[in-house]
Design a protein around this motif. Structure first.
Motif, PDB file in Angstrom:
ATOM      1  N   LEU A   1      40.220  46.494  25.986  1.00 30.68           N
ATOM      2  CA  LEU A   1      39.216  45.816  25.151  1.00 30.68           C
ATOM      3  C   LEU A   1      37.875  46.534  25.199  1.00 30.68           C
ATOM      4  CD1 LEU A   1      40.066  42.161  26.281  1.00 30.68           C
ATOM      5  CD2 LEU A   1      40.614  43.216  24.064  1.00 30.68           C
ATOM      6  N   ASP A   2      37.837  47.641  25.912  1.00 27.78           N
ATOM      7  CA  ASP A   2      36.607  48.406  26.105  1.00 27.78           C
ATOM      8  C   ASP A   2      35.483  47.549  26.703  1.00 27.78           C
ATOM      9  OD1 ASP A   2      35.167  50.733  26.151  1.00 27.78           O
ATOM     10  OD2 ASP A   2      34.433  50.531  24.101  1.00 27.78           O
ATOM     11  N   LEU A   3      35.816  46.750  27.702  1.00 25.64           N
ATOM     12  CA  LEU A   3      34.817  45.945  28.413  1.00 25.64           C
ATOM     13  C   LEU A   3      34.303  46.712  29.620  1.00 25.64           C
ATOM     14  CD1 LEU A   3      36.642  42.459  28.447  1.00 25.64           C
ATOM     15  CD2 LEU A   3      35.232  43.495  26.637  1.00 25.64           C
ATOM     16  N   GLN A   4      33.284  46.144  30.257  1.00 25.89           N
ATOM     17  CA  GLN A   4      32.721  46.710  31.472  1.00 25.89           C
ATOM     18  C   GLN A   4      33.086  45.831  32.674  1.00 25.89           C
ATOM     19  OE1 GLN A   4      30.199  49.571  31.642  1.00 25.89           O
ATOM     20  NE2 GLN A   4      31.477  49.972  29.853  1.00 25.89           N
ATOM     21  N   LEU A   5      32.736  46.300  33.861  1.00 28.35           N
ATOM     22  CA  LEU A   5      32.957  45.519  35.081  1.00 28.35           C
ATOM     23  C   LEU A   5      31.628  45.202  35.768  1.00 28.35           C
ATOM     24  CD1 LEU A   5      35.968  47.308  36.858  1.00 28.35           C
ATOM     25  CD2 LEU A   5      35.995  45.646  34.985  1.00 28.35           C
ATOM     26  N   ALA A   6      31.605  44.077  36.465  1.00 25.42           N
ATOM     27  CA  ALA A   6      30.521  43.765  37.404  1.00 25.42           C
ATOM     28  C   ALA A   6      31.148  43.749  38.786  1.00 25.42           C
ATOM     29  CB  ALA A   6      29.892  42.413  37.085  1.00 25.42           C
ATOM     30  N   LEU A   7      30.645  44.573  39.682  1.00 24.60           N
ATOM     31  CA  LEU A   7      31.227  44.669  41.025  1.00 24.60           C
ATOM     32  C   LEU A   7      30.237  44.148  42.057  1.00 24.60           C
ATOM     33  CD1 LEU A   7      32.989  48.162  40.831  1.00 24.60           C
ATOM     34  CD2 LEU A   7      33.950  45.884  40.389  1.00 24.60           C
ATOM     35  N   ASP A   8      30.718  43.243  42.897  1.00 18.74           N
ATOM     36  CA  ASP A   8      29.902  42.640  43.945  1.00 18.74           C
ATOM     37  C   ASP A   8      30.570  42.952  45.281  1.00 18.74           C
ATOM     38  OD1 ASP A   8      28.890  40.754  45.889  1.00 18.74           O
ATOM     39  OD2 ASP A   8      28.168  39.522  44.234  1.00 18.74           O
ATOM     40  N   VAL A   9      29.818  43.540  46.193  1.00 15.54           N
ATOM     41  CA  VAL A   9      30.394  43.933  47.485  1.00 15.54           C
ATOM     42  C   VAL A   9      31.095  42.766  48.175  1.00 15.54           C
ATOM     43  CG1 VAL A   9      28.785  45.846  47.872  1.00 15.54           C
ATOM     44  CG2 VAL A   9      28.224  43.569  48.775  1.00 15.54           C
ATOM     45  N   TYR A  10      30.567  41.552  47.983  1.00 20.77           N
ATOM     46  CA  TYR A  10      31.143  40.380  48.643  1.00 20.77           C
ATOM     47  C   TYR A  10      32.584  40.144  48.226  1.00 20.77           C
ATOM     48  CZ  TYR A  10      31.120  35.698  50.735  1.00 20.77           C
ATOM     49  OH  TYR A  10      31.374  34.604  51.515  1.00 20.77           O
ATOM     50  N   HIS A  11      32.844  40.404  46.965  1.00 21.26           N
ATOM     51  CA  HIS A  11      34.166  40.099  46.428  1.00 21.26           C
ATOM     52  C   HIS A  11      35.180  41.207  46.661  1.00 21.26           C
ATOM     53  CE1 HIS A  11      32.663  36.482  44.717  1.00 21.26           C
ATOM     54  NE2 HIS A  11      31.802  37.081  43.938  1.00 21.26           N
ATOM     55  N   ILE A  12      34.720  42.435  46.838  1.00 19.75           N
ATOM     56  CA  ILE A  12      35.648  43.583  46.812  1.00 19.75           C
ATOM     57  C   ILE A  12      35.741  44.364  48.112  1.00 19.75           C
ATOM     58  CG2 ILE A  12      35.287  43.822  44.328  1.00 19.75           C
ATOM     59  CD1 ILE A  12      33.518  46.272  44.894  1.00 19.75           C
ATOM     60  N   TRP A  13      34.906  44.056  49.095  1.00 18.62           N
ATOM     61  CA  TRP A  13      34.793  44.931  50.269  1.00 18.62           C
ATOM     62  C   TRP A  13      36.093  45.080  51.056  1.00 18.62           C
ATOM     63  CZ3 TRP A  13      35.389  43.648  55.497  1.00 18.62           C
ATOM     64  CH2 TRP A  13      35.588  42.288  55.764  1.00 18.62           C
ATOM     65  N   TRP A  14      36.920  44.041  51.072  1.00 17.77           N
ATOM     66  CA  TRP A  14      38.137  44.002  51.877  1.00 17.77           C
ATOM     67  C   TRP A  14      39.276  44.808  51.246  1.00 17.77           C
ATOM     68  CZ3 TRP A  14      42.246  42.622  49.035  1.00 17.77           C
ATOM     69  CH2 TRP A  14      41.935  42.075  47.775  1.00 17.77           C
ATOM     70  N   ASP A  15      39.146  45.197  49.987  1.00 19.09           N
ATOM     71  CA  ASP A  15      40.263  45.709  49.180  1.00 19.09           C
ATOM     72  C   ASP A  15      40.760  47.071  49.691  1.00 19.09           C
ATOM     73  OD1 ASP A  15      42.001  46.613  47.228  1.00 19.09           O
ATOM     74  OD2 ASP A  15      40.674  46.127  45.555  1.00 19.09           O
ATOM     75  N   PRO A  16      42.029  47.131  50.133  1.00 19.21           N
ATOM     76  CA  PRO A  16      42.537  48.410  50.658  1.00 19.21           C
ATOM     77  C   PRO A  16      42.633  49.497  49.579  1.00 19.21           C
ATOM     78  CG  PRO A  16      44.293  46.757  50.555  1.00 19.21           C
ATOM     79  CD  PRO A  16      43.005  46.036  50.258  1.00 19.21           C
TER      80      PRO A  16
END
Lengths: 263, 263
Positions: A161-176
């Motif tokens: 859909l040609d969208l963008q992302l918002a990345l927050d360290v709180y939500h993604i930090w654990w992701d291997p």
């Protein structure tokens, strides 16, 4: 460490203490150049008042929080959210997908609802010149807030859909798979948020930490995001009952210090 | 729905009410054929007493909880845990990796510690005839309990060392890659645990729900696990302050009912 000129105050950080007008004045007073308002604060102040005051204070809007919540259904409201972002000169509207519909345990179906709603909303946002910044939220919020749980999953929805992302360290930090996932999102990151993960975490929503008080290696994640081409404002977004009980000028002073030292 | 003959009582479900001896008698009384003891209960009763009582009651041990916690360092203790599992005739020892080492924010380093420790421990377990069943834990426990957060990540560690996995619906239900990840784990699933995700969740560790009280589509995940070749016992493992305050015979009665109706 991060350049203070990139600090953006996400208004939820002082949600209980300040109106939007007070947030704007606070930013001006503390030399913060960016602001990221939540829609309830905009509504309370009035859109025109907000736009004028932000402009007069010499601030820029890094983004608006937030649209989405598709699984509970509010399509008209999302168009209004896009209009508001456009009126404020915000480059993006952060999108939080929504959790499981009431009474449902069907996660794949909820995710299809989100994909369909994004496809429907995308042309309206494009016409308004506002990027939809899809935010993956921590898996602990999957049931009641957001069925999009990882950067890779958000990217898979955003790309066609040609969208963008918002990345927050709180939500993604654990992701291997964080490193390859952020690299794959190159050119598609519209917003970057910081705070910290406290040990122990006493609430699944309202116990985020100030940068430096938790265990997230924020500079590592900032470096990944920058390697993927993002060099814009960095929102300080702390949902915390503890920080909501502090003097808001002290919150901004400490946020500035920690932004320099820990981001 | 799931065959009651597969129900295994994980002793933590009645942690605060019953000793291991009482758990064994409770299983016998409620027609539960399998038991999955935690090591503190085994230690309290004595290993030989536990083994004899379980055998005399006609129960089988589906697994022992738990070894691991490598990042806080206890390699000798893990060998003892393997010995205990072997003495109880348990086919596997559930392994929880451990969180970030005290004072560290280096998640990749913590994961390397886990990989190295597993490599060191694997030959000992193999010689004892006990499978190490590596359990991915929910990302909200990444900091303080387990840096292995997804099925795919656990599988990546397990495969080169020929280890097994322990999958718990509570930890994996949110995963957008759950279907392919479980399929990829075919032949490598040694344990399957059930409980439920409550909305709201009031504690990141001790607020799990009884099957049917939350939002997890347990039959869907059971079907995925069975498609991947697992048809063994299913552990009911509910860490919950609320259920620890209930009459334990009532807990077992309801667990049996819900096992039939909701698993």
């Amino acid at each position: 460490m991060a350049d203070l000129a990139r600090l953006s105050l996400n208004t939820i950080t002082v949600r209980d203490q300040w109106t939007l007008a007070q947030c704007i004045e606070g930013c001006a007073r503390h030399g913060i150049r960016w602001i990221e308002p939540w829609r309830d604060k905009i509504a309370e102040y009035g859109l025109n008042n907000a736009a004028r005051h932000i402009r007069d204070a010499g601030l820029s809007v890094s983004g608006v929080c937030r649209g989405g919540l598709f699984t509970t259904g509010a399509p008209d409201d999302n168009r209004r959210a896009i209009d508001e972002a456009a009126a404020l000169g915000a480059p993006n509207l952060v999108i939080v997908a929504g959790g499981l519909p009431a009474g449902s345990k069907d996660l794949p179906a909820a995710r299809r609802i989100v994909a369909d709603a994004l496809a429907e909303l995308a042309p309206y946002a494009r016409a308004a010149g506002v990027a939809l910044a899809l935010e993956p939220l921590h898996p602990m919020t999957c049931a009641d807030r957001c069925v999009i749980s990882t950067t890779a999953q958000a990217l898979e929805l955003a790309r066609p859909l040609d969208l963008q992302l918002a990345l927050d360290v709180y939500h993604i930090w654990w992701d291997p798979t964080l490193e390859p996932s952020i690299a794959a999102a190159a050119g598609r990151i519209a917003a970057f948020h910081v705070c910290d993960w406290l040990v122990p975490t006493r609430d699944t929503v309202f116990d985020r930490g100030m940068m430096g008080d938790g265990v997230i290696d924020i500079p590592r994640i900032r470096a990944l995001v920058e390697s993927a081409g993002y060099s814009g404002p960095i929102g300080v977004e702390i949902l915390s009952r503890a920080w909501w009980n502090r003097d808001p000028d002290e919150v901004l002073r400490i946020a500035r210090e920690r932004f320099s030292a820990c981001v």
